[in-house]
Design a protein around this motif. Structure first.
Motif, PDB file in Angstrom:
ATOM      1  N   PRO A  51      -3.298  17.682  -0.136  1.00  0.00           N
ATOM      2  CA  PRO A  51      -4.086  17.249   0.970  1.00  0.00           C
ATOM      3  C   PRO A  51      -5.110  16.297   0.650  1.00  0.00           C
ATOM      4  O   PRO A  51      -5.672  15.288   1.229  1.00  0.00           O
ATOM      5  CB  PRO A  51      -4.596  18.418   1.830  1.00  0.00           C
ATOM      6  CG  PRO A  51      -3.620  19.533   1.333  1.00  0.00           C
ATOM      7  CD  PRO A  51      -3.179  19.292   0.041  1.00  0.00           C
ATOM      8  N   GLY A  52      -5.849  16.631  -0.857  1.00  0.00           N
ATOM      9  CA  GLY A  52      -6.688  15.753  -1.280  1.00  0.00           C
ATOM     10  C   GLY A  52      -6.155  14.293  -1.497  1.00  0.00           C
ATOM     11  O   GLY A  52      -6.882  13.310  -1.081  1.00  0.00           O
ATOM     12  N   ALA A  54      -5.807   8.673   0.276  1.00  0.00           N
ATOM     13  CA  ALA A  54      -4.660   7.396  -0.055  1.00  0.00           C
ATOM     14  C   ALA A  54      -5.165   6.089   0.128  1.00  0.00           C
ATOM     15  O   ALA A  54      -4.787   5.103  -0.716  1.00  0.00           O
ATOM     16  CB  ALA A  54      -3.466   7.872   0.674  1.00  0.00           C
ATOM     17  N   GLN A  55      -5.882   5.759   1.112  1.00  0.00           N
ATOM     18  CA  GLN A  55      -6.448   4.298   1.229  1.00  0.00           C
ATOM     19  C   GLN A  55      -7.569   4.075   0.405  1.00  0.00           C
ATOM     20  O   GLN A  55      -7.481   2.849  -0.262  1.00  0.00           O
ATOM     21  CB  GLN A  55      -7.101   4.425   2.582  1.00  0.00           C
ATOM     22  CG  GLN A  55      -7.762   3.076   2.911  1.00  0.00           C
ATOM     23  CD  GLN A  55      -6.790   1.903   3.025  1.00  0.00           C
ATOM     24  OE1 GLN A  55      -5.701   2.068   3.596  1.00  0.00           O
ATOM     25  NE2 GLN A  55      -6.940   0.697   2.458  1.00  0.00           N
ATOM     26  N   VAL A  99      -3.825   1.224  -6.614  1.00  0.00           N
ATOM     27  CA  VAL A  99      -2.959   2.176  -6.796  1.00  0.00           C
ATOM     28  C   VAL A  99      -1.804   2.020  -5.780  1.00  0.00           C
ATOM     29  O   VAL A  99      -2.086   1.989  -4.628  1.00  0.00           O
ATOM     30  CB  VAL A  99      -3.386   3.363  -6.789  1.00  0.00           C
ATOM     31  CG1 VAL A  99      -2.151   4.575  -6.598  1.00  0.00           C
ATOM     32  CG2 VAL A  99      -4.303   3.970  -7.792  1.00  0.00           C
ATOM     33  N   GLN A 100      -0.329   1.618  -6.422  1.00  0.00           N
ATOM     34  CA  GLN A 100       0.477   1.257  -5.280  1.00  0.00           C
ATOM     35  C   GLN A 100       1.562   2.571  -4.835  1.00  0.00           C
ATOM     36  O   GLN A 100       1.778   2.238  -3.810  1.00  0.00           O
ATOM     37  CB  GLN A 100       1.416   0.366  -6.049  1.00  0.00           C
ATOM     38  CG  GLN A 100       0.916  -1.030  -6.515  1.00  0.00           C
ATOM     39  CD  GLN A 100       1.820  -1.742  -7.571  1.00  0.00           C
ATOM     40  OE1 GLN A 100       1.830  -1.450  -8.517  1.00  0.00           O
ATOM     41  NE2 GLN A 100       2.493  -2.634  -6.949  1.00  0.00           N
ATOM     42  N   SER A 101       1.253   3.537  -5.308  1.00  0.00           N
ATOM     43  CA  SER A 101       1.979   4.786  -4.975  1.00  0.00           C
ATOM     44  C   SER A 101       1.362   6.034  -5.614  1.00  0.00           C
ATOM     45  O   SER A 101       0.837   5.865  -6.632  1.00  0.00           O
ATOM     46  CB  SER A 101       3.404   4.684  -5.173  1.00  0.00           C
ATOM     47  OG  SER A 101       3.777   4.967  -6.604  1.00  0.00           O
ATOM     48  N   VAL A 152       2.100  10.118   0.423  1.00  0.00           N
ATOM     49  CA  VAL A 152       2.546  10.567  -0.597  1.00  0.00           C
ATOM     50  C   VAL A 152       3.746  10.773  -0.757  1.00  0.00           C
ATOM     51  O   VAL A 152       4.415  11.532   0.218  1.00  0.00           O
ATOM     52  CB  VAL A 152       1.644  11.812  -0.952  1.00  0.00           C
ATOM     53  CG1 VAL A 152       2.082  12.429  -2.563  1.00  0.00           C
ATOM     54  CG2 VAL A 152       0.219  11.741  -1.270  1.00  0.00           C
ATOM     55  N   ARG A 153       4.555  10.223  -1.816  1.00  0.00           N
ATOM     56  CA  ARG A 153       5.893  10.661  -2.169  1.00  0.00           C
ATOM     57  C   ARG A 153       6.252  12.034  -2.641  1.00  0.00           C
ATOM     58  O   ARG A 153       5.607  12.283  -3.585  1.00  0.00           O
ATOM     59  CB  ARG A 153       6.640   9.486  -2.927  1.00  0.00           C
ATOM     60  CG  ARG A 153       8.121   9.590  -3.105  1.00  0.00           C
ATOM     61  CD  ARG A 153       8.546   8.631  -4.191  1.00  0.00           C
ATOM     62  NE  ARG A 153       8.548   7.406  -3.569  1.00  0.00           N
ATOM     63  CZ  ARG A 153       8.021   6.224  -4.204  1.00  0.00           C
ATOM     64  NH1 ARG A 153       7.493   6.483  -5.373  1.00  0.00           N
ATOM     65  NH2 ARG A 153       8.053   4.975  -3.895  1.00  0.00           N
TER      66      ARG A 153
END
Length: 162
Positions: free
Chosen positions: A54-55, A60-61, A68-70, A95-96
């Motif tokens: 969750p962090g 992510a934004q 960071v691309q992924s 997140v993948r």
């Protein structure tokens, strides 16, 4: 163990998506651009489900704003378990989730942990920043710790370099 400034090795990881099981070679997946790969000991486990994954989703934004691309989460679980875990947590596309089903890639990295009868081969808890296929930063947790692989910690390191 993989080291900072080392080339990320080739391997085989999977994920379950809309199109079924997808296969990834991490060396190719992270060959260009900046990526974060973090690993958890197991899907559906307390720290992994309540804090670690969750962090990264919630930040992510901010990771994207740092270039960071992924963001990618690896666990020694099968792709179906990883998909169910992601669905339960409602993580979407932030997140993948990557499966290292038999722990082979974690062993290749030197970041496997044999938990014996408790769970067998698992991944150590870690995070890495990969730039153009090279491990720029590697943050490996001590046993039963959750600090240096946390999303906030990794993000703060990236921000300090700007």
């Amino acid at each position: 163990m993989i080291k900072e400034n080392g080339l990320l090795p080739s391997g085989s990881l999977t994920s379950k998506g809309e199109l079924g099981i997808q296969h990834y070679d991490p060396q190719e997946l992270f060959a260009k651009g900046t990526h974060v790969l973090f690993a958890v000991p197991g899907a559906f486990t307390p720290t992994c489900s309540e804090k670690h994954l969750p962090g990264y989703v919630s930040l992510a934004q901010e990771f994207a704003e740092q270039g960071v691309q992924s963001i990618n989460c690896l666990s020694v679980n099968d792709a179906f378990v990883m998909k169910a875990w992601g669905d339960q947590l409602g993580i979407g596309d932030e997140v993948r989730l990557l499966s290292d089903g038999n722990g082979e890639y974690s062993q290749t990295l030197g970041l496997a942990n044999d938990t014996g009868a408790f769970g067998g081969i698992r991944s150590k808890r870690y995070a890495m920043v990969i730039v153009d296929g090279i491990v720029e930063h590697l943050f490996v947790e001590d046993e039963k710790q959750f600090e240096v692989s946390a999303a906030r910690y990794v993000l703060d390191v990236l921000k300090s370099e700007q």
